[in-house]
Design an enzyme around this catalytic site. Structure first.
Site, PDB file in Angstrom:
ATOM      1  N   LYS A  87       0.583 -11.342   9.624  1.00 38.04           N
ATOM      2  CA  LYS A  87      -0.474 -10.578   8.968  1.00 38.04           C
ATOM      3  C   LYS A  87      -1.145 -11.520   7.984  1.00 38.04           C
ATOM      4  O   LYS A  87      -0.531 -11.972   7.017  1.00 38.04           O
ATOM      5  CB  LYS A  87       0.101  -9.357   8.236  1.00 38.04           C
ATOM      6  CG  LYS A  87      -0.956  -8.547   7.488  1.00 38.04           C
ATOM      7  CD  LYS A  87      -0.324  -7.422   6.680  1.00 38.04           C
ATOM      8  CE  LYS A  87      -1.374  -6.700   5.843  1.00 38.04           C
ATOM      9  NZ  LYS A  87      -0.769  -5.673   4.952  1.00 38.04           N
ATOM     10  N   VAL A 112      -4.112  -4.906  10.378  1.00 36.56           N
ATOM     11  CA  VAL A 112      -3.271  -4.067   9.538  1.00 36.56           C
ATOM     12  C   VAL A 112      -4.148  -3.709   8.352  1.00 36.56           C
ATOM     13  O   VAL A 112      -4.386  -4.528   7.468  1.00 36.56           O
ATOM     14  CB  VAL A 112      -1.984  -4.776   9.095  1.00 36.56           C
ATOM     15  CG1 VAL A 112      -1.177  -3.875   8.175  1.00 36.56           C
ATOM     16  CG2 VAL A 112      -1.148  -5.175  10.309  1.00 36.56           C
ATOM     17  N   THR A 132       0.834  -1.204   0.000  1.00 34.85           N
ATOM     18  CA  THR A 132       0.000   0.000   0.000  1.00 34.85           C
ATOM     19  C   THR A 132       0.866   1.250   0.000  1.00 34.85           C
ATOM     20  O   THR A 132       0.412   2.322  -0.395  1.00 34.85           O
ATOM     21  CB  THR A 132      -0.948  -0.007   1.203  1.00 34.85           C
ATOM     22  OG1 THR A 132      -1.682  -1.237   1.207  1.00 34.85           O
ATOM     23  CG2 THR A 132      -1.936   1.140   1.148  1.00 34.85           C
ATOM     24  N   TYR A 143       3.994 -11.918   6.567  1.00 33.65           N
ATOM     25  CA  TYR A 143       2.812 -11.467   5.826  1.00 33.65           C
ATOM     26  C   TYR A 143       2.447 -12.540   4.813  1.00 33.65           C
ATOM     27  O   TYR A 143       3.166 -12.773   3.849  1.00 33.65           O
ATOM     28  CB  TYR A 143       3.129 -10.138   5.151  1.00 33.65           C
ATOM     29  CG  TYR A 143       2.009  -9.493   4.378  1.00 33.65           C
ATOM     30  CD1 TYR A 143       0.689  -9.923   4.454  1.00 33.65           C
ATOM     31  CD2 TYR A 143       2.290  -8.398   3.556  1.00 33.65           C
ATOM     32  CE1 TYR A 143      -0.316  -9.305   3.733  1.00 33.65           C
ATOM     33  CE2 TYR A 143       1.294  -7.764   2.834  1.00 33.65           C
ATOM     34  CZ  TYR A 143      -0.001  -8.223   2.927  1.00 33.65           C
ATOM     35  OH  TYR A 143      -1.002  -7.597   2.202  1.00 33.65           O
TER      36      TYR A 143
END
Length: 307
Positions: free
Chosen positions: A170, A210, A54, A142
């Site tokens: 995550k 998150v 992001t 992640y």
């Protein structure tokens, strides 16, 4: 000094995966990054993830990544956990980024599953542990097979959780069954990496989020979390349902694109995108405005014409 953490929530509970603001000519906007970080922490984030997808990490340089970390730490580092994205599909490069992030003062690291080269589970294990061995910082892995092409299997997550500095995951796998087993069998703190599944993942043991939509609705996300933690399932469900149009609208296309469009309409720092990402079309912007309004987020009125 880093904010206080606990083994249950080592990076806080509500984190936004922050976009990287750029100036009109496409350069890093340090002032904008500090203003956006301050806005997000004031809104209720107790953590920020920088230099993730992001944050347009595939198209920012190593030097820009370090500069961004230092700037945001200067702005809010005493009030929020600053987690630096260091994930690449090259273990050596990720180690270099991890050491640079540590030197810049980051409080923790986020490292995504290596993408495109599709390593086997043993390769994933060695990749993540090599990064964790390279610094003294806590690490959040992640798991996002939709982008990386490879899921982190439950057995691998359990093994990773045995490393003293790999403390969290995550989860953007979209599989509540696998998440349930991995949470039950490991000591990893679990963070939702899929906004639509924030509440469902809490229900099976996640400790926080998150988030991408945290750019817009952090107070609502915190209210949802606090309702769940207090046992008010009905209130948490009501908040989740009110946010469904936001979750849907923000991911009709790539989340960086919609986030920067929304921030621009709200008068907050975002700026342009770097190719291969492109701005929303007029029609897409109208749809985003409708979606967000249905979820209680009012963007500034703008006239659009179709091409």
């Amino acid at each position: 000094m880093a904010p206080t953490s606990t083994p249950q929530s080592p990076f806080g509970r509500v984190l936004t995966a922050m976009v990287t603001p750029l100036t009109a000519d496409g350069a890093l906007d340090i002032d904008g990054a500090q203003r956006l970080a301050t806005h997000l922490v004031d809104a209720g984030n107790d953590g920020l993830v920088l230099n993730g997808t992001t944050g347009e990490s595939p198209t920012t340089s190593d030097a820009e990544k370090t500069e961004l970390i230092r700037a945001v730490l200067d702005a809010v580092g005493d009030r929020a956990h600053i987690v630096a994205g260091v994930g690449t599909n090259d273990t050596r490069h990720s180690i270099e980024l991890a050491r640079a992030a540590e030197a810049a003062g980051a409080h923790g690291l986020l490292t995504v599953t290596p993408y495109y080269n599709k390593p086997p589970q043993e390769g994933l294990y060695r990749h993540f542990t090599a990064i964790a061995d390279s610094t003294g910082l806590p690490v959040m892995v992640y798991d996002i097979p939709g982008r990386s092409g490879v899921p982190i299997n439950t057995e691998t997550l359990v093994r990773l959780g045995e490393h003293p500095r790999i403390v969290a995951n995550k989860d953007a796998k979209g599989d509540l069954g696998r998440a349930s087993w991995a949470i039950a069998r490991s000591d990893l703190a679990w963070y939702s990496g899929d906004d639509m599944l924030n509440l469902p993942l809490l229900s099976v043991g996640a400790v926080g989020f998150v988030s991408v939509v945290g750019h817009l609705v952090t107070p609502e996300l915190r209210a949802l979390l606090e309702a769940h933690l207090s046992g008010d399932v009905q209130k948490a469900t009501e908040i989740h349902q009110r946010l469904l149009p936001v979750f849907t609208g923000m991911f009709r296309t790539q989340g960086v694109i919609t986030t920067k469009a929304a921030l621009d309409r709200l008068g907050l720092p975002g700026g342009p995108l770097r190719l291969p990402l492109v701005e929303l079309s007029a029609e897409e912007t109208v749809q985003l405005t409708i979606d967000l309004a249905a979820g209680g987020v009012q963007l500034q009125s703008t006239d659009f014409t179709t091409a």
